[in-house]
Design a protein around this motif. Structure first.
Motif, PDB file in Angstrom:
ATOM      1  N   VAL A 124       0.838  -1.192   0.000  1.00 60.74           N
ATOM      2  CA  VAL A 124       0.000   0.000   0.000  1.00 60.74           C
ATOM      3  C   VAL A 124       0.877   1.248   0.000  1.00 60.74           C
ATOM      4  N   CYS A 125       0.302   2.336  -0.455  1.00 55.53           N
ATOM      5  CA  CYS A 125       0.930   3.644  -0.378  1.00 55.53           C
ATOM      6  C   CYS A 125      -0.085   4.551   0.297  1.00 55.53           C
ATOM      7  N   ALA A 126       0.244   5.037   1.486  1.00 54.17           N
ATOM      8  CA  ALA A 126      -0.672   5.863   2.268  1.00 54.17           C
ATOM      9  C   ALA A 126      -0.103   7.271   2.387  1.00 54.17           C
ATOM     10  N   VAL A 127      -0.960   8.262   2.146  1.00 50.04           N
ATOM     11  CA  VAL A 127      -0.578   9.668   2.255  1.00 50.04           C
ATOM     12  C   VAL A 127      -1.379  10.257   3.402  1.00 50.04           C
ATOM     13  N   GLY A 128      -0.674  10.781   4.400  1.00 45.54           N
ATOM     14  CA  GLY A 128      -1.378  11.322   5.562  1.00 45.54           C
ATOM     15  C   GLY A 128      -0.447  12.133   6.440  1.00 45.54           C
TER      16      GLY A 128
ATOM     17  N   GLN B  63       5.072   3.841   2.151  1.00 46.79           N
ATOM     18  CA  GLN B  63       4.856   2.669   1.308  1.00 46.79           C
ATOM     19  C   GLN B  63       5.293   1.444   2.103  1.00 46.79           C
ATOM     20  N   GLY B  64       4.478   0.392   2.041  1.00 45.94           N
ATOM     21  CA  GLY B  64       4.841  -0.815   2.773  1.00 45.94           C
ATOM     22  C   GLY B  64       3.799  -1.907   2.642  1.00 45.94           C
ATOM     23  N   ARG B  65       3.982  -2.935   3.465  1.00 46.41           N
ATOM     24  CA  ARG B  65       3.103  -4.104   3.449  1.00 46.41           C
ATOM     25  C   ARG B  65       1.979  -3.910   4.455  1.00 46.41           C
ATOM     26  N   LEU B  66       0.741  -4.073   4.005  1.00 45.14           N
ATOM     27  CA  LEU B  66      -0.417  -3.938   4.884  1.00 45.14           C
ATOM     28  C   LEU B  66      -0.600  -5.225   5.676  1.00 45.14           C
TER      29      LEU B  66
ATOM     30  N   THR C 215      -0.864   1.967  12.225  1.00 46.87           N
ATOM     31  CA  THR C 215       0.400   1.939  12.952  1.00 46.87           C
ATOM     32  C   THR C 215       1.466   1.585  11.938  1.00 46.87           C
ATOM     33  N   VAL C 216       2.444   2.479  11.812  1.00 46.05           N
ATOM     34  CA  VAL C 216       3.528   2.273  10.858  1.00 46.05           C
ATOM     35  C   VAL C 216       4.738   1.745  11.622  1.00 46.05           C
TER      36      VAL C 216
ATOM     37  N   ASP D 279      -1.848  -2.351  10.325  1.00 44.92           N
ATOM     38  CA  ASP D 279      -0.459  -1.920  10.444  1.00 44.92           C
ATOM     39  C   ASP D 279       0.186  -1.882   9.070  1.00 44.92           C
ATOM     40  N   ILE D 280       1.187  -1.033   8.941  1.00 49.94           N
ATOM     41  CA  ILE D 280       1.982  -0.979   7.710  1.00 49.94           C
ATOM     42  C   ILE D 280       3.429  -1.238   8.090  1.00 49.94           C
ATOM     43  N   ASP D 281       4.005  -2.313   7.552  1.00 50.53           N
ATOM     44  CA  ASP D 281       5.440  -2.565   7.699  1.00 50.53           C
ATOM     45  C   ASP D 281       6.118  -1.762   6.603  1.00 50.53           C
ATOM     46  N   ALA D 282       6.674  -0.621   6.970  1.00 49.83           N
ATOM     47  CA  ALA D 282       7.166   0.352   5.999  1.00 49.83           C
ATOM     48  C   ALA D 282       8.405  -0.131   5.253  1.00 49.83           C
ATOM     49  N   VAL D 283       8.401   0.150   3.975  1.00 50.61           N
ATOM     50  CA  VAL D 283       9.561  -0.059   3.107  1.00 50.61           C
ATOM     51  C   VAL D 283      10.211   1.297   2.832  1.00 50.61           C
ATOM     52  N   ALA D 284       9.372   2.343   2.704  1.00 48.67           N
ATOM     53  CA  ALA D 284       9.857   3.692   2.447  1.00 48.67           C
ATOM     54  C   ALA D 284       8.926   4.698   3.119  1.00 48.67           C
ATOM     55  N   ILE D 285       9.528   5.752   3.666  1.00 52.15           N
ATOM     56  CA  ILE D 285       8.781   6.843   4.291  1.00 52.15           C
ATOM     57  C   ILE D 285       9.417   8.144   3.822  1.00 52.15           C
TER      58      ILE D 285
END
Length: 159
Positions: free
Chosen positions: A6-10, A78-81, A54-55, A97-103
């Motif tokens: 997923v890519c979340a903007v917030g 961006q990361g795994r949901l 939760t990131v 939760d998002i296991d982030a790959v990039a922030i």
């Protein structure tokens, strides 16, 4: 691999919490993602429902996130949901939760100054290699008769 990316903007909703674990650095923070839509009746943009995630960040991303992010910062994650369901004190809880790959900071809503961080070095750095001389030497006049040519230094390559 079948993972939901997923890519979340917030906005950062809580101050990142940094922990140094046996497996390496880890950080977590809450991300608020609010939908916006154009309301034709009001003739204005309106906020919709807010989702909270939760990131989780690990290793170097955790270190950089903990030192770079503050509450209210607009970010792109961006990361795994990971959707988790559990029972706590008799109540059913579901968390996303998002296991982030990039922030990164959302540059559509502000500016940022990027600074590269040094990588932790496990081995000694290699000595700098000399720059090769690619230029063609200028032609010199013929040496006088009987003169010895100048010696040419040859550098051996380092292993």
């Amino acid at each position: 691999m079948n993972e939901t990316m997923v890519c979340a903007v917030g906005n950062v909703a809580t101050q990142p919490v940094f922990r140094e674990l046996a497996a390496g650095p880890s950080a977590r923070f809450r991300l608020a993602v609010t939908a916006r839509y154009w309301d034709r009746e009001k003739n204005a943009w309106t906020d919709g429902h807010t989702n909270f995630f939760t990131v989780w960040a690990n290793r170097q991303l955790a270190t950089n996130a903990a030192t770079s992010l503050t509450v209210g910062d607009p970010v792109v994650v961006q990361g795994r949901l990971k959707v988790r369901a559990e029972t706590r004190e008799g109540q059913q809880w579901t968390s996303a939760d998002i296991d982030a790959v990039a922030i990164g900071h959302d540059l559509a809503r502000g500016t940022a100054a990027f600074r590269r961080t040094g990588r932790p070095d496990t081995a000694a750095p290699a000595p700098p290699r000399p720059e090769p001389d690619w230029e063609t030497p200028a032609e010199s006049p013929d040496p006088p008769a009987g003169a010895e040519p100048e010696p040419v230094a040859v550098a051996a390559a380092a292993p």
